[in-house]
Enzyme design. Sequence first.
Site, PDB file in Angstrom:
ATOM      1  N   HIS A 259      36.328  30.017  32.871  1.00  0.00           N
ATOM      2  CA  HIS A 259      37.500  30.205  33.892  1.00  0.00           C
ATOM      3  C   HIS A 259      36.832  31.073  34.944  1.00  0.00           C
ATOM      4  O   HIS A 259      37.043  30.923  36.087  1.00  0.00           O
ATOM      5  CB  HIS A 259      38.826  30.501  33.281  1.00  0.00           C
ATOM      6  CG  HIS A 259      39.831  30.615  34.035  1.00  0.00           C
ATOM      7  ND1 HIS A 259      40.807  29.712  34.238  1.00  0.00           N
ATOM      8  CD2 HIS A 259      40.314  31.774  34.827  1.00  0.00           C
ATOM      9  CE1 HIS A 259      41.784  30.206  35.240  1.00  0.00           C
ATOM     10  NE2 HIS A 259      41.239  31.590  35.387  1.00  0.00           N
ATOM     11  N   GLU A 260      36.477  32.283  34.273  1.00  0.00           N
ATOM     12  CA  GLU A 260      36.171  33.292  35.310  1.00  0.00           C
ATOM     13  C   GLU A 260      34.875  32.912  36.120  1.00  0.00           C
ATOM     14  O   GLU A 260      34.949  33.590  37.290  1.00  0.00           O
ATOM     15  CB  GLU A 260      36.114  34.804  34.153  1.00  0.00           C
ATOM     16  CG  GLU A 260      37.448  35.236  33.635  1.00  0.00           C
ATOM     17  CD  GLU A 260      38.703  34.989  34.405  1.00  0.00           C
ATOM     18  OE1 GLU A 260      38.439  35.416  35.727  1.00  0.00           O
ATOM     19  OE2 GLU A 260      39.766  35.202  34.036  1.00  0.00           O
ATOM     20  N   HIS A 263      36.081  31.191  39.199  1.00  0.00           N
ATOM     21  CA  HIS A 263      36.263  32.334  40.119  1.00  0.00           C
ATOM     22  C   HIS A 263      35.068  33.020  40.872  1.00  0.00           C
ATOM     23  O   HIS A 263      35.022  33.182  42.237  1.00  0.00           O
ATOM     24  CB  HIS A 263      37.346  33.387  39.452  1.00  0.00           C
ATOM     25  CG  HIS A 263      38.570  33.094  39.366  1.00  0.00           C
ATOM     26  ND1 HIS A 263      39.630  32.385  40.159  1.00  0.00           N
ATOM     27  CD2 HIS A 263      39.290  33.145  38.187  1.00  0.00           C
ATOM     28  CE1 HIS A 263      40.572  32.104  39.726  1.00  0.00           C
ATOM     29  NE2 HIS A 263      40.663  32.392  38.274  1.00  0.00           N
ATOM     30  N   GLU A 289      42.263  29.603  42.214  1.00  0.00           N
ATOM     31  CA  GLU A 289      42.586  29.211  40.722  1.00  0.00           C
ATOM     32  C   GLU A 289      42.105  27.702  40.619  1.00  0.00           C
ATOM     33  O   GLU A 289      41.814  27.393  39.459  1.00  0.00           O
ATOM     34  CB  GLU A 289      44.106  29.104  40.471  1.00  0.00           C
ATOM     35  CG  GLU A 289      44.495  29.255  39.040  1.00  0.00           C
ATOM     36  CD  GLU A 289      44.159  30.323  38.218  1.00  0.00           C
ATOM     37  OE1 GLU A 289      43.587  31.327  38.869  1.00  0.00           O
ATOM     38  OE2 GLU A 289      44.122  30.210  37.120  1.00  0.00           O
TER      39      GLU A 289
HETATM   40 ZN    ZN Z   1      42.363  32.577  37.064  1.00  0.00          ZN
END
Ligand code: ZN
Length: 506
Positions: A259-260, A263, A289
């Site tokens: 997830h990170e 980003h 996101e």
């Molecule tokens: Zn996030």
Amino acid sequence: MEAFRQLVYEIQDIKSTQALLGWDLETYMPEKGAGIRANQMSTLAKLAHEKLTSPAMGQHLTELRSQLERLDKLDRALVKEVGRQYDKATQIPVELLQEFVQTTAEAHHVWSNARQEKKFSLFAPILQRIVDLNKRMADVLGYEGSPYNALLDEYEPGLTVAQLDPLFANLKAELIPLIQAIQASPSQLETDFLHQDYDTEKQLLFSRQVIEEMGFDFRVGRLDLSVHPFSSGTGSQDVRLTTRVFDNDVFSALSSSMHEAGHGMYEQGINPELDRTPLGDGTSLGIHESQSRMWENVVGRSRPFWSHYYPRLQALFPEQLQAVTLDRFYRAINQVKPSFIRVEADEVTYNVHIIVRYEIERAIIEDRLAVAEIPEVWGQKVQEYLGITPPDDALGALQDIHWSHGSFGYFPTYTLGNLYAAQFYQQAKKEITGLEEKLAQGQLLPLREWLKEKIHWVGRSESADEIVRRVTGETLNAQYFSQYLWNKYTPIYDLKAAPRTVVSHG
Ligand code: ZN
């Protein structure tokens, strides 16, 4: 333009230094450093604010805005973006800003205590003050239609409730029946084997390898540990990610790292020419996101991805996983189960948590609901949409930190991320030949390159709406996400439903 640029660079240097101090605070700072760190960060915030609202900045903007057509595309975007920030910063009276900062600083403790006591009534008075401050902010910033639009604009520039309502209505109409069908399914999944004893060092090593193979560049990035995972940094050449790891959960560290890294790769993929300016950032929280959730969910919980990576995970943890087939593992990491806590929710029910919050916070800002009524309405909505009733406020309206921070209009961006991700991924499948076969061979870079070229490179020089139109040929369309979920979960839960296709709005 040159003098204006210099001033913009200085402001951005201050802001990125603030971000770095914030990263340090969450990772390596000794506990007692907190006092001086708060002073350092508030001094930097004040400096950046002074520079942004300075008479010099006002003069530059007046001049440059009068000759926008003479500037090239990037300079024009820069003047517009800094102008937008300048207008906001100068519109809000200093007293209002100070009251907001003080009230929300105080609110953190009150909220945390109320949550511990499981009593919403302890939080209600200060929440009322925060709501009033937000309404004053909306009035000062100006809006058309709902005052909630002014607040939403902070996180998803340009988005309005008129656009959100049909998106969320579509989602509700698709997701609630899907959740009900899954609950009624006789094939319930076993997940126990995900929660045996898993060595944390090995897990971190695996996470690091996977995100590197995704294309996260460790020459211009780091991965460290923190209590709550996040991504931060100072621009495309220095991106800081954090994750967390549990010895009784084989999936969580990898999932939050992916997830990170989604980003982080967005930040690393931005045109370096935009560094030291506000354009060298993601264009909106929703688009940001979308990048994290595409890697975490659309890829990281997919069968193609795991058909390559599962044998490697098994080799790392033979004792725990040797007897577990790929199919059982794939189903386990995709379990759908209504629960009370948003951050622990699965890919499907997660969005229902967001819709609950959106409906409530918007009604509060529009004076259609009183703060004291929140717990009751919360309980009713969770019961109606998920079929469960929170036993107390800690598992209900007190679970999130956002309102205590003063953030109203933030929640929708999480679900927008899922919607954008599904729409972008659908387009990627059209444009990258054999995308899922590639993923199944562990080739993650073609997707990363596509995302970089189509979405990352422009940074904030294009709006979310401009990006989604340019990349997919239409505005944001919730049906891609609904279709993705139905098609994915129909075989996982042996549902009797026909595969769906999207009617394009053009
Ligand atoms: Zn996030």
